[in-house]
Enzyme design. Structure first.
Site, PDB file in Angstrom:
ATOM      1  N   HIS A   1      68.653  16.131  16.972  1.00 18.60           N
ATOM      2  CA  HIS A   1      67.591  15.109  17.033  1.00 18.60           C
ATOM      3  C   HIS A   1      66.202  15.739  16.951  1.00 18.60           C
ATOM      4  O   HIS A   1      65.245  15.208  17.515  1.00 18.60           O
ATOM      5  CB  HIS A   1      67.707  14.278  18.311  1.00 18.60           C
ATOM      6  CG  HIS A   1      68.783  13.241  18.254  1.00 18.60           C
ATOM      7  ND1 HIS A   1      68.654  12.066  17.544  1.00 18.60           N
ATOM      8  CD2 HIS A   1      70.022  13.223  18.787  1.00 18.60           C
ATOM      9  CE1 HIS A   1      69.755  11.351  17.667  1.00 18.60           C
ATOM     10  NE2 HIS A   1      70.614  12.032  18.409  1.00 18.60           N
TER      11      HIS A   1
ATOM     12  N   LYS B   1      70.866  13.337   9.980  1.00 19.40           N
ATOM     13  CA  LYS B   1      69.836  12.562  10.667  1.00 19.40           C
ATOM     14  C   LYS B   1      68.523  12.671   9.886  1.00 19.40           C
ATOM     15  O   LYS B   1      68.429  12.097   8.799  1.00 19.40           O
ATOM     16  CB  LYS B   1      69.726  13.014  12.134  1.00 19.40           C
ATOM     17  CG  LYS B   1      70.984  12.621  12.937  1.00 19.40           C
ATOM     18  CD  LYS B   1      70.870  12.833  14.422  1.00 19.40           C
ATOM     19  CE  LYS B   1      72.025  12.182  15.161  1.00 19.40           C
ATOM     20  NZ  LYS B   1      72.990  13.146  15.717  1.00 19.40           N
TER      21      LYS B   1
ATOM     22  N   SER C   1      69.587  12.453  23.471  1.00 10.89           N
ATOM     23  CA  SER C   1      69.439  11.300  22.577  1.00 10.89           C
ATOM     24  C   SER C   1      69.254   9.977  23.301  1.00 10.89           C
ATOM     25  O   SER C   1      68.741   9.029  22.723  1.00 10.89           O
ATOM     26  CB  SER C   1      70.649  11.217  21.656  1.00 10.89           C
ATOM     27  OG  SER C   1      71.803  10.950  22.408  1.00 10.89           O
TER      28      SER C   1
HETATM   29  C1  LIG Z   1      74.413  13.383  15.891  1.00 16.14           C
HETATM   30  C2  LIG Z   1      74.709  14.576  16.697  1.00 16.14           C
HETATM   31  C3  LIG Z   1      75.787  15.409  16.387  1.00 16.14           C
HETATM   32  C4  LIG Z   1      76.767  15.087  15.303  1.00 16.14           C
HETATM   33  O1  LIG Z   1      76.222  15.312  14.040  1.00 16.14           O
HETATM   34  P1  LIG Z   1      77.096  14.942  12.755  1.00 16.14           P
HETATM   35  O2  LIG Z   1      76.559  15.843  11.685  1.00 16.14           O
HETATM   36  O3  LIG Z   1      76.864  13.502  12.492  1.00 16.14           O
HETATM   37  O4  LIG Z   1      78.510  15.244  13.085  1.00 16.14           O
HETATM   38  C5  LIG Z   1      75.955  16.554  17.140  1.00 16.14           C
HETATM   39  N1  LIG Z   1      75.124  16.856  18.161  1.00 16.14           N
HETATM   40  C6  LIG Z   1      74.094  16.058  18.497  1.00 16.14           C
HETATM   41  C7  LIG Z   1      73.195  16.435  19.636  1.00 16.14           C
HETATM   42  C8  LIG Z   1      73.852  14.889  17.781  1.00 16.14           C
HETATM   43  O5  LIG Z   1      72.854  14.099  18.130  1.00 16.14           O
END
Ligand SMILES: *Cc1c(COP(=O)(O)O)cnc(C)c1O
Length: 405
Positions: free
Chosen positions: A212, A250, A184
């Site tokens: 992502h 996301k 990320s």
């Molecule tokens: C955003 C993210 C998470 C967490 O996701 P949530 O559903 O908000 O808990 C886990 N792993 C990665 C790689 C992320 O980017």
């Protein structure tokens, strides 16, 4: 007693401030979208994970609103007691079908999915080989398991091989290679074809956290495995990745909820044993319905994905033309680099100046990224117009002059 503790906590907070690491939350007074309102002013938002622009999509809103009336507000139960509606199963089947696995299990978040999976599948006789830049939730989840741990340098296949050798020497019952699909802070893809080859060679499983990527990476948006050619969508779910985790928080509407998608036995065992699944409330009905709609939109139309690709390409081209230093790539995460001693200050000041020009971006510096590699991380969205993208680039140029001047 509390007075003494309060004093200690105040000191700790002061240390965070002194180190320049204190995070202040900027409050929005609008829905999450390409255009937001914050502190009484409109701003173009270039720092959300709203890649497909579905967070405020009218069809997603409508689906959630209808679900509120049809399915009620809350579940007030974990899944296995009385917290499973037919639509929870529908969402699990839909995400599994989309990413190319037999089934999936829905968690309250992807943090919980990653937090719950390792201790169920990997015990003291097993080995977990993990990329050093994996998400915090993977790191925490791995810590909760009693498996032996190996860490390899970010996307470094020679080091992954070395760690797999070490794991094999120790004689593991099961070995798993774990990686984020997309990292990320850099927008880099994990080299899944090479990782799957090494997994085959060493008899290891492959687990990818595609938070992502799910919904927009790869030709049909199925994820990094599709992008890297290790998911063959023409064959009946031929998927070289054994376990996928991801989020609905996301690209897929940005509500909440996470999942593990895998073979039936993996999903069934997690439903029996994964602690965040067993001991945390079921995802709320309107969020399930909104996520189902978001997934349907992502699946059935290439429109949002194409808009995102167009915006990302335009932004990268214009920024390179304007002389900014970008990390190479094609992902909608575009890090604009400010290297060197003074980079952290520059990045922060430029981001602040950009907000005055109505563009909201965030600067990242040590310890979130390595020292000397400060950056402003821009995240494109399908909801941005071409005009929005051009305004963002103009704001970068103006911000750079303001800080230089
Ligand atoms: C955003 C993210 C998470 C967490 O996701 P949530 O559903 O908000 O808990 C886990 N792993 C990665 C790689 C992320 O980017």
């Amino acid at each position: 007693m509390m007075e003494a503790v309060r004093e200690q906590l105040a000191q700790e907070l002061e240390q965070i401030r002194e180190a320049g690491l204190y995070k202040v939350e900027r409050e929005l007074s609008s829905p999450q979208s390409a255009h937001v309102t914050t502190q009484g002013a409109e701003a173009l938002n270039f720092c959300a994970n709203n890649y497909l622009g579905l967070a405020d999509h009218p069809d997603v809103r409508a689906a959630a609103r209808e679900a509120l009336d049809r399915w009620g507000f809350g579940m007030a139960s974990v899944r296995f007691i009385c917290g499973t509606q037919t639509q929870h199963r529908e969402l699990e089947r839909a995400i599994a079908d989309f990413v190319g696995t037999e089934d999936a299990i829905l968690f309250p978040s992807c943090f919980d999915a990653n937090g719950g999976i390792f201790e169920v599948l990997f015990g003291p006789e097993d080995a977990i080989v993990s990329d050093e830049l994996n998400h915090a939730s993977i790191i925490d989840g791995v810590r909760l398991s009693k498996a032996r741990r190996f860490r390899y340098r970010n996307r470094d296949m020679a080091d992954l091989r070395a760690q797999l050798e070490d794991a094999r020497e120790g004689g593991a019952r099961r070995t798993v290679i774990v990686t984020d699909g997309v990292f990320s802070m850099d927008g880099y893809y994990a080299p899944l074809a090479e990782i799957c080859d090494l997994a085959d060679e060493y008899g290891a499983l492959v687990m990818v956290d595609d938070s992502h990527a799910t919904g927009f990476v790869g030709e049909h948006g199925r994820g990094t495995h599709e992008h890297c050619g290790v998911l063959d969508t023409t064959a009946e779910t031929h998927n070289r990745v054994d376990i996928l985790t991801g989020t609905f928080g996301k690209a897929l509407g940005g509500g909440s909820g996470g999942y593990v998608a895998a073979r039936q036995e993996v999903v069934d065992l997690l439903k029996q044993r994964a602690r965040p699944y067993l001991f945390s409330n079921a995802v709320a009905p309107s969020i399930v319905a909104g996520s189902l709609k978001a997934l349907e939109i992502a699946r059935e139309s290439a429109e949002q994905r194409e808009a995102l690709r167009r915006n990302t390409g335009l932004f990268r081209d214009l920024m390179a033309e304007a002389g900014f230093d970008l990390l190479e790539g094609s992902h909608a995460i575009v890090p604009v680099m400010f290297p060197g001693e003074d980079g952290a200050r520059q990045a922060t000041q430029i981001a602040d100046a950009m907000l005055e020009h109505g563009v909201y971006v965030i600067a990242f510096s040590y310890p979130v990224v390595p020292r000397g590699k400060a950056r402003i991380r821009v995240q494109l969205s399908a909801a941005h117009s071409e005009e929005d993208v051009r305004r963002c680039v103009d704001a970068f140029v103006a911000g750079r002059s303001a800080v230089a001047g």
